[in-house]
Design an enzyme around this catalytic site. Structure first.
Site, mmCIF file in Angstrom:
data_model
loop_
_atom_site.group_PDB
_atom_site.id
_atom_site.type_symbol
_atom_site.label_atom_id
_atom_site.label_comp_id
_atom_site.label_asym_id
_atom_site.label_seq_id
_atom_site.Cartn_x
_atom_site.Cartn_y
_atom_site.Cartn_z
ATOM 1 N N LYS A 10 0.855 -1.191 0.000
ATOM 2 C CA LYS A 10 0.000 0.000 0.000
ATOM 3 C C LYS A 10 0.891 1.240 0.000
ATOM 4 O O LYS A 10 1.809 1.366 0.828
ATOM 5 C CB LYS A 10 -0.913 -0.003 1.237
ATOM 6 C CG LYS A 10 -2.005 1.065 1.170
ATOM 7 C CD LYS A 10 -1.600 2.347 1.823
ATOM 8 C CE LYS A 10 -2.560 3.479 1.558
ATOM 9 N NZ LYS A 10 -2.391 4.602 2.484
ATOM 10 N N GLY A 13 -0.534 8.400 -0.121
ATOM 11 C CA GLY A 13 -0.664 9.383 -1.191
ATOM 12 C C GLY A 13 0.408 10.457 -1.229
ATOM 13 O O GLY A 13 0.716 10.980 -2.313
ATOM 14 N N GLY A 47 -4.907 10.978 -0.723
ATOM 15 C CA GLY A 47 -5.671 11.980 0.034
ATOM 16 C C GLY A 47 -5.169 13.394 -0.222
ATOM 17 O O GLY A 47 -5.960 14.331 -0.328
ATOM 18 N N ASP A 164 -6.149 2.454 3.114
ATOM 19 C CA ASP A 164 -5.611 1.419 4.020
ATOM 20 C C ASP A 164 -6.627 0.281 4.159
ATOM 21 O O ASP A 164 -6.259 -0.900 4.165
ATOM 22 C CB ASP A 164 -5.309 2.011 5.403
ATOM 23 C CG ASP A 164 -4.192 3.036 5.344
ATOM 24 O OD1 ASP A 164 -3.213 2.798 4.605
ATOM 25 O OD2 ASP A 164 -4.309 4.076 6.007
ATOM 26 N N LYS A 219 -5.309 3.112 9.823
ATOM 27 C CA LYS A 219 -4.369 2.125 9.298
ATOM 28 C C LYS A 219 -4.171 0.969 10.294
ATOM 29 O O LYS A 219 -4.222 -0.204 9.932
ATOM 30 C CB LYS A 219 -3.016 2.816 9.042
ATOM 31 C CG LYS A 219 -2.081 2.071 8.108
ATOM 32 C CD LYS A 219 -0.702 2.745 8.004
ATOM 33 C CE LYS A 219 -0.698 4.180 7.597
ATOM 34 N NZ LYS A 219 -1.157 4.420 6.236
HETATM 35 N N1 LIG Z 1 1.475 7.335 16.501
HETATM 36 C C1 LIG Z 1 1.685 7.736 15.233
HETATM 37 N N2 LIG Z 1 2.805 7.341 14.576
HETATM 38 C C2 LIG Z 1 3.050 7.743 13.307
HETATM 39 N N3 LIG Z 1 2.234 8.560 12.623
HETATM 40 C C3 LIG Z 1 1.095 8.980 13.210
HETATM 41 C C4 LIG Z 1 0.761 8.571 14.534
HETATM 42 N N4 LIG Z 1 -0.445 9.113 14.844
HETATM 43 C C5 LIG Z 1 -0.840 9.836 13.802
HETATM 44 N N5 LIG Z 1 0.067 9.766 12.801
HETATM 45 C C6 LIG Z 1 -0.062 10.446 11.517
HETATM 46 O O1 LIG Z 1 -0.414 9.476 10.567
HETATM 47 C C7 LIG Z 1 0.160 9.870 9.310
HETATM 48 C C8 LIG Z 1 0.179 8.662 8.393
HETATM 49 O O2 LIG Z 1 -1.152 8.223 8.148
HETATM 50 P P1 LIG Z 1 -1.904 8.688 6.820
HETATM 51 O O3 LIG Z 1 -2.000 10.181 6.793
HETATM 52 O O4 LIG Z 1 -3.145 7.922 6.665
HETATM 53 O O5 LIG Z 1 -0.787 8.279 5.789
HETATM 54 P P2 LIG Z 1 -0.749 7.540 4.407
HETATM 55 O O6 LIG Z 1 -1.437 8.459 3.447
HETATM 56 O O7 LIG Z 1 0.714 7.410 4.162
HETATM 57 O O8 LIG Z 1 -1.431 6.241 4.570
HETATM 58 C C9 LIG Z 1 1.514 10.417 9.680
HETATM 59 O O9 LIG Z 1 2.006 11.314 8.714
HETATM 60 C C10 LIG Z 1 1.223 11.111 11.011
HETATM 61 O O10 LIG Z 1 0.950 12.464 10.826
HETATM 62 C C1 LIG Z 2 -12.850 7.608 2.928
HETATM 63 C C2 LIG Z 2 -11.478 8.185 2.832
HETATM 64 O O1 LIG Z 2 -10.980 8.733 3.808
HETATM 65 N N1 LIG Z 2 -10.850 8.075 1.660
HETATM 66 C C3 LIG Z 2 -9.531 8.569 1.394
HETATM 67 C C4 LIG Z 2 -8.997 7.824 0.195
HETATM 68 C C5 LIG Z 2 -7.568 8.154 -0.143
HETATM 69 C C6 LIG Z 2 -6.599 7.693 0.918
HETATM 70 O O2 LIG Z 2 -6.882 6.891 1.793
HETATM 71 O O3 LIG Z 2 -5.355 8.243 0.744
HETATM 72 P P1 LIG Z 2 -4.083 8.115 1.674
HETATM 73 O O4 LIG Z 2 -3.708 6.671 1.759
HETATM 74 O O5 LIG Z 2 -3.073 8.929 0.953
HETATM 75 O O6 LIG Z 2 -4.421 8.671 3.042
HETATM 76 C C7 LIG Z 2 -9.544 10.085 1.129
HETATM 77 O O7 LIG Z 2 -10.490 10.588 0.537
HETATM 78 O O8 LIG Z 2 -8.556 10.741 1.500
#
Ligand SMILES: Nc1ncnc2c1ncn2[C@@H]1O[C@H](COP(=O)(O)OP(=O)(O)O)[C@@H](O)[C@H]1O
Ligand SMILES: CC(=O)N[C@@H](CCC(=O)OP(=O)(O)O)C(=O)O
Length: 261
Positions: A10, A13, A47, A164, A219
């Site tokens: 995975k 973004g 995202g 995720d 996640k």
């Molecule tokens: N305990 C944690 N450890 C690491 N990152 C965290 C934590 N809690 C929140 N985050 C946030 O989660 C983000 C990653 O999740 P997400 O934004 O969904 O990323 P991705 O788009 O890479 O899946 C990190 O950039 C950070 O800001």
């Molecule tokens: C429902 C929901 O939250 N959908 C996400 C889909 C994209 C995503 O998950 O992107 P990252 O892995 O970069 O965070 C969104 O719209 O942002």
């Protein structure tokens, strides 16, 4: 891990914002595909592209428990950013690195069955199983499927699925190993230190204390569910260090976080 078992990676973004990181990752993936005889599938987010696109159109967006509230009138724009721009930017990288690839969404070949998660979130989908037939034939044909997290309900509505949740569901459908690459070195504790191994109880405590929050909480919850179904750990690491991929896959503790129940 058996050599033939599929691997799902995975990609978060924010990777899409760095041409350098994208090129480095796809160079590593090309080497991986050439040297390790193993079917590979990518699931990606985007995202940040959605945020930028909505902002450029003067639209605002909010998240609830890490999930984007998706008004039905915004889904064409969101699907455009995720299944369009993000998916095709990754396909372009694959082509530039001579990796035969196919860009898909969750609806292609019935890969994932999607329904509306919660009316309060609008066009946000949840995955309730699926069908690996199309993807398995692509993998058998030597193609790299690159899958966005846009889903389609049985009655033909586009749905925005968290990427995720899409990746964990696809790993479950394919009975694959799963590595989730994000913009952090792993899951961090209250002191900002990487946690090498995270169990369900520890994860729950860190979520209760709001140390694991937002997108990372989504996640971790998705990964915990997948570890149970798959009966093996899920790795979370960084796309900034593609050279760590083999170490993440091998479950070594030097890099990333291994999540198990
Ligand atoms: N305990 C944690 N450890 C690491 N990152 C965290 C934590 N809690 C929140 N985050 C946030 O989660 C983000 C990653 O999740 P997400 O934004 O969904 O990323 P991705 O788009 O890479 O899946 C990190 O950039 C950070 O800001
Ligand atoms: C429902 C929901 O939250 N959908 C996400 C889909 C994209 C995503 O998950 O992107 P990252 O892995 O970069 O965070 C969104 O719209 O942002």
């Amino acid at each position: 891990m058996s050599t033939q078992q599929p691997l799902v990676i995975k990609l978060g973004g924010t990777l899409l914002e760095s041409d350098k990181a994208l090129a480095a990752l796809f160079t590593t993936l090309k080497t991986f595909l050439d040297e390790v005889n193993r079917p590979l599938l990518l699931v990606h987010g985007g995202g940040v592209l959605v945020d930028n696109q909505l902002k450029a159109m003067g639209l605002t967006s909010t998240k609830k428990n890490g999930l984007r509230v998706t008004p039905f009138e915004q889904i064409p724009v969101i699907a455009g950013a995720l299944a369009g721009t993000a998916n095709k930017l990754l396909l372009a990288q694959a082509i530039a690195h001579e990796i035969p690839s196919v860009g898909l969404c969750l609806g292609d070949g019935g890969l994932c069955r999607v329904s509306q998660l919660d009316p309060e979130l609008g066009a946000v989908g949840q995955i309730e199983g699926g069908d690996a037939t199309l993807v398995n034939s692509l993998l058998a044909g030597g193609f790299l499927p690159i899958v966005s997290s846009i889903g389609i309900t049985f009655d033909g509505k586009l749905m925005n699925v968290n990427a995720d949740q899409a990746a964990t569901a696809i790993a479950e459908i394919l009975d694959a190993d799963l590595v989730m690459l994000s913009d952090v070195s792993g899951i961090l504790d209250g002191k900002g230190q990487r946690i090498a191994h995270l169990t369900e109880a520890a994860a729950q405590e860190l979520m209760d204390k709001n140390i694991i929050k937002d997108g990372m909480a989504v996640k971790v919850k998705a990964a915990l569910k997948a570890t149970k179904t798959l009966g093996k750990p899920v790795a979370v690491g960084s796309w900034r260090y593609p050279e760590q991929l083999l170490s993440l896959l091998a479950g070594e503790s030097e890099h990333g976080t291994r999540i198990s129940h």
